[in-house]
Design an enzyme around this catalytic site. Sequence first.
Site, PDB file in Angstrom:
ATOM      1  N   LYS A 164       0.843  -1.197   0.000  1.00  0.00           N
ATOM      2  CA  LYS A 164       0.000   0.000   0.000  1.00  0.00           C
ATOM      3  C   LYS A 164       0.872   1.238   0.000  1.00  0.00           C
ATOM      4  O   LYS A 164       1.760   1.395   0.829  1.00  0.00           O
ATOM      5  CB  LYS A 164      -0.890   0.000   1.232  1.00  0.00           C
ATOM      6  CG  LYS A 164      -1.966  -1.045   1.143  1.00  0.00           C
ATOM      7  CD  LYS A 164      -3.224  -0.588   1.843  1.00  0.00           C
ATOM      8  CE  LYS A 164      -4.345  -1.559   1.526  1.00  0.00           C
ATOM      9  NZ  LYS A 164      -5.577  -1.253   2.244  1.00  0.00           N
ATOM     10  N   GLU A 187      10.615   2.411 -28.081  1.00  0.00           N
ATOM     11  CA  GLU A 187      11.609   1.453 -28.536  1.00  0.00           C
ATOM     12  C   GLU A 187      11.042   0.267 -29.278  1.00  0.00           C
ATOM     13  O   GLU A 187      11.746  -0.446 -29.972  1.00  0.00           O
ATOM     14  CB  GLU A 187      12.418   0.945 -27.332  1.00  0.00           C
ATOM     15  CG  GLU A 187      13.213   2.038 -26.658  1.00  0.00           C
ATOM     16  CD  GLU A 187      14.038   1.505 -25.494  1.00  0.00           C
ATOM     17  OE1 GLU A 187      14.162   0.282 -25.355  1.00  0.00           O
ATOM     18  OE2 GLU A 187      14.547   2.330 -24.726  1.00  0.00           O
TER      19      GLU A 187
END
Length: 598
Positions: A164, A187
């Site tokens: 969290k 890319e």
Amino acid sequence: VPFKEFAQTLEKIEDLSGKKKIDELGQFFTKVLDFSPEDLTACVYMSVNQLGPSYEEDLRIKGDLGTVAQQSRQNQKTLIQPKPLTIPIVFNKLVKIAKINGKEATTTKISEIKGLLSSCQGIEARFLVRMLAGKMRIGLGEQSVLSALGHALTLAKLAETNKKVSGDKLDAMKDTNVKRVKTAYCECPNYDLLSTRKRKNATDDNGVKVGVFLFDLLYFNGKPLVREPLRKRRELLRSNFKKIDGSFYFATSVDTMDTDEINSFFDEAIQNKCEGLMIKTLDTEATYEISRRSKSWLKMKKDYVDGIGDTLDLVVMGAYVGNGKRTGVYGGYLLGCYNPSTEEYESVCKIGTGFSDEDLAEQFKILQEKKIEKAPMYYQFDPTLKPDDIFAPHLVFEIKCADITISPRHKAASGLTEDGKGISLRFPRFLRIRDDKNADDATSSEQVLEMYRSQEIFANQKIEADDGEEDDDDVVGEDEEKDEEEEDLNKTNASEGSSKENPVEKKKSPVKQSPAKKDAEKSKSPLKSTPVEKKKTVASIFSSTKKSVKKEESPIKKKKKNEFSSDSDSEDSEDDAFAKKAQPKKKRSRVAIDSDSE
DNA sequence: GATGCCTGCCC
DNA sequence: ATTCTGC
DNA sequence: GCAGAATGGGCAGGCATC
């Protein structure tokens, strides 16, 4: 994933602004990842309104589509009556429709679309239609979709690992992932772009010589070089490839930190019919990453400087209704020059950029009173250019363009050329209304022809450059080191160059000149906009007479041309210098310049 | 088969 | 391509 | 300054139409 869920997301995005759009889409992707991750690919493609890369060639994608297609088929059997659409069903259907070709293709597509539409409920149809029309216009495009994907992946990862995080920390993680997504996107070769373009008769014997000019190397032996500095990429390019006279060359370039050298190289480029130069940093910020590219690649063309370049005053013959944000006003106009000997107006180009929203509103108002029923005999234009509204000759626009060319559609000066072909403009943009001119004071056909011809002449002769003056500004780099100079020369030819390159991505990144355009034109204060920090620039240029720099992204080829400016009179001043810069980063560096040429 | 319109793509 | 505009 | 959304000329290919 229900298609309805997607449509509702789009609707919300349309009404939100700024980053909230991304958040909304990010939440949608998160949900998809949570419930049906297999649908993510289709969701992403649909978000950018594309059907994906060349699916025939991409096995991975193909696999996904196969699954999708299967699911869809299964669903359809049980779908006697309108059943809720799902992302896979819609996506698959769109792909299918896209593939239909041959005789009756249009009819078949239409019928398939009808079927899809009849299954739509509520807002689904609205977005489906927009998708089909190719315009989502929800203010969220490719870049934002990538951001949203990055956000969603971040959350999914956290959920998976049960961690969290929130606040700044979470934002930082998102940013990191967004960057990764964008980098990967950059890319990752797009097979669609890389695939050979279909050409029915791609022979070389039509009298036009075609050559490839290499200027960068983004992948080599399976490895991406995108993160390497230009100096290294170029070195790999030059050491691993060989020039072949007549077809395969390295782009001519010069490495320098001196603006005078840049200017003279620019003149040389122009002489050789190149459009201009691409100026790039060699070592500093010289990688091909998206976030920085825009700061280290600058395009230099002659028509970027205010007060310089070809300018014409043309008559508004007609207009086309506007779409999207131009609904309710005209989106573009048909312009013509005046031929006093025949007393006819001959179309030269259409124009659709350069107007502020206010300009469009004002023009719409003015033109309502000039509307006429049909095109008069003295209006010469190709039938395919027929405007939605036609006006009596009245309004005169001052237009700037990058080039003047022979046209297969426009009529300007067609009675004056040997072959009867008309003339048109390349990259036309609106500068302002010429209140001081009547329609018959517009640029004449003869002047247009003259402008076209002087370009040719100019391009073929040596330009004496020069200038003189300098301006202050400097450019240069300080840091970074050494200099060497190198240059290759090849000049050659001209044909159109072409190139295509940069398969890696397409994005745009303009550096616009300052917004001072119109003002500068009027006030002539060319420098005004430039002062920007000259601090750390990548490169700053100026020249004494023409030239300015703009930024851009993908370099490529060019076409012809040269400079010149004539106009029917506007005042062009030519002055000075100019400098543009790119962005402040701290260090300057030496630059490499490639001539963008063909 | 020739011609015209539309689409997708490059600048 | 070029340009404008909201964020 | 970015991202998005308006719009340009021209070419080639594909489909529709005559």
